[in-house]
Design an enzyme around this catalytic site. Sequence first.
Site, PDB file in Angstrom:
ATOM      1  CG  ASP A  12     -70.634  35.793   9.726  1.00 18.35           C
ATOM      2  OD1 ASP A  12     -71.671  36.196   9.106  1.00 18.35           O
ATOM      3  OD2 ASP A  12     -69.629  34.944   9.227  1.00 18.35           O
ATOM      4  CE  LYS A  15     -72.633  42.339   7.383  1.00 16.25           C
ATOM      5  NZ  LYS A  15     -71.704  41.338   8.282  1.00 16.25           N
ATOM      6  N   GLY A  39     -76.048  36.069   6.116  1.00 13.89           N
ATOM      7  CA  GLY A  39     -76.476  35.608   7.202  1.00 13.89           C
ATOM      8  C   GLY A  39     -76.738  36.461   8.302  1.00 13.89           C
ATOM      9  CG  HIS A  40     -77.116  40.282   7.747  1.00 17.47           C
ATOM     10  ND1 HIS A  40     -77.648  41.579   7.118  1.00 17.47           N
ATOM     11  CD2 HIS A  40     -75.942  39.918   7.300  1.00 17.47           C
ATOM     12  CE1 HIS A  40     -76.555  41.682   6.297  1.00 17.47           C
ATOM     13  NE2 HIS A  40     -75.456  40.759   6.342  1.00 17.47           N
ATOM     14  CB  THR A 128     -72.200  30.684   0.808  1.00 16.33           C
ATOM     15  OG1 THR A 128     -72.479  31.500  -0.086  1.00 16.33           O
ATOM     16  CG2 THR A 128     -71.517  31.557   2.082  1.00 16.33           C
ATOM     17  CD  GLN A 222     -71.823  39.274   1.345  1.00 18.93           C
ATOM     18  OE1 GLN A 222     -71.795  40.148   0.747  1.00 18.93           O
ATOM     19  NE2 GLN A 222     -72.448  38.476   1.718  1.00 18.93           N
ATOM     20  N   GLY A 300     -73.931  27.323   8.811  1.00 18.01           N
ATOM     21  CA  GLY A 300     -73.488  26.645   9.983  1.00 18.01           C
ATOM     22  C   GLY A 300     -71.877  25.956  10.025  1.00 18.01           C
ATOM     23  CG  ASP A 331     -70.606  39.351  25.053  1.00 21.06           C
ATOM     24  OD1 ASP A 331     -70.504  40.008  24.046  1.00 21.06           O
ATOM     25  OD2 ASP A 331     -71.362  38.116  25.089  1.00 21.06           O
TER      26      ASP A 331
END
Length: 421
Positions: A12, A15, A39-40, A128, A222, A300, A331
Site C-alpha cells: 500500500d 504503487k 489493491g492498487h 486477505t 504487496q 477496508g 502531504d
Amino acid sequence: MVDVLLGLQWGDEGKGKVADFLTPNYDVVARFQGGPNAGHSLEINGKRHVLNTLPSGIFHENCINIIGNGVVIDPVRFMEEIDRTTEAGGHVIENLRISHKAHLILPAHKILDAASEAARGKEKIGSTLRGIGPTYRDKIGRNGLRIGEIFSPRFKERYEKVKERSLALIAHYSYTDFDLKSMEDEFFNAVERLRAYQFVNSEYLVNQYITEDRRILAEGAQGSMLDIDFGSYPFVTSSNTTAGGVCTGLGIAPRQLNNVIGIFKAYCTRVGGGPFPTELNDKVGQDLRDKGREYGATTGRPRRCGWIDLVALKYAIMLSGVNKLCMMKGDVLSGFDEVKAGVAYLQDGERTTEVCFDYGAELNAEFVSHEGWREDITQVTAYDALPKEVKSYIDYLESELKTGIQLISVGPGRNQTIVRD
Ligand code: GDP
Ligand code: IMO
Ligand code: MG
C-alpha cells in the site's frame, strides 16, 4: 528494456498511482506476482479506481498489460474487476494479455484460507482471505491448476482433483462455514466468460518485446517486507515481492533488468498481523490513519500506522538493487510538530541495524526526530516550492538510503506528483 516498480514497505505504498503516472513512458506494464490480495488505487480526473489483478497501465490506450505466470487469478473477482474497469474506461479487451501459466484460485482455496486462518487463533496472519496462500501452496506442491487449462477438455476433471485435496484439508480443520455449491456456480460462470480474453505464452511475448526494444514496466504487488523469503515470516504473503520475482514471474533474465524503482510512504503502514517496530499505538498513529485515510483498498481494514522504518527500507533497497526512489504521502505529515524515523531496532533490548531472523523476540525501534512542517503541500508542483523542513527530511532520507528520491507524491491525483531532475 525492463524497469521494475516495487513497494519497499508492507504494501500500500502507492504503487498503483506511480505505475499509472509512469505508464506514458512505457509500452507494456506487466504484473509478476500476487493476485487479488493487492489493491492498487489510481485517481484519474478526480475519480478513484482500485485494481486487484489487472496491471495499472490498463487506463492507457496505447499500453499492453500483461498478467504473468507468477500471478494467481480468481476468475470470479477478476471478471468483476474487468467489468468495472471496462465500464470506467479501461482498455481491457484490447490491451490485456494473460499468461497460460498463471495459477487459478479455486473456491476451495478461498475456503481453505479462511479455515487455516481460523485455526491459527491469536497467531493469525491477517490474510486477505482471497485464497492466495493455498493457491501458491498447490503451485509449489505441484498440485495446482493453471489458467491455460480452462481450454482443455480435461479441465473439469483436473479441477475436481485439485478441489478434493483442498477439501480434505478443510475437513481436517473441521471447518464447515461455507457454501461450496454457490461458489462453484459463480466460478464456472466466470471461467466461461474468461475464455473471451487473450491468453498468451507471456514469457515469449515479453522476450519478443525486449528484442524489439519496447519499454516494459514490471509492476509489483504487496511490499518487500511481505516477501515470502525476506519478509517478516510467517506474517508475509506467499510470493517473492522483491526484484527476483520479476525474473521468475515473467520469464525475464536478470541481465535484462534496468532501473529498479522503489516506492515508499513518508511514514509506514501495515495491514494484518506481524512485527512492526516503528508502530504508533497512540494519538499520533490515529492521526496518521485519519489524515492518510489508511484503510485497506481491498478489505477496508484499518491499517496500522507508524513512523518510517529506515532499517527495513535499507534492507528492501539492498535486496532489489533499488536505484530510484519515490516518496509518497508527504502531504499527510503536514501539521505534525515532529517527524520521526526509525534508525535501529532493539531486539530483546539489543541494538541492531539489521532485519534479523525473527524468533518472536520483542522488537522496538530507536528514533531520530526531525522538525515537522505546518504548510499544506498538496498543491505544490515544484521541488523548490516545498517547505524547507520537507526538503531537509528528503535530504536526510537520501543520505541515509544512499539513493535519490526522484518523485515526490503530495496527493492521490496524477497531477499531485513532483518529478525531480
Ligand atoms: P498500492 O497498493 O501500493 O497501490 O497502494 P494503495 O492504493 O493500496 O494505497 C495508497 C493510497 O494512498 C491510495 O488510496 C492512494 O490513492 C493514496 N495515495 C497515493 N499517493 C498519495 C499521496 O501522495 N498522498 C495522499 N494523501 N494519498 C496518496
Ligand atoms: P498491495 O499490492 C498490504 C498482507 C495481508 C496479510 C499478509 C498475507 O495493495 O500493496 P495474503 O492475503 O497475501 O495471504 O495476506 O499480507 N497483504 C497486503 N498488505 N497491501 C497488499 O497488497 C497486501 N497483500 C497482502 O494483510 O497481512
Ligand atoms: Mg494496496
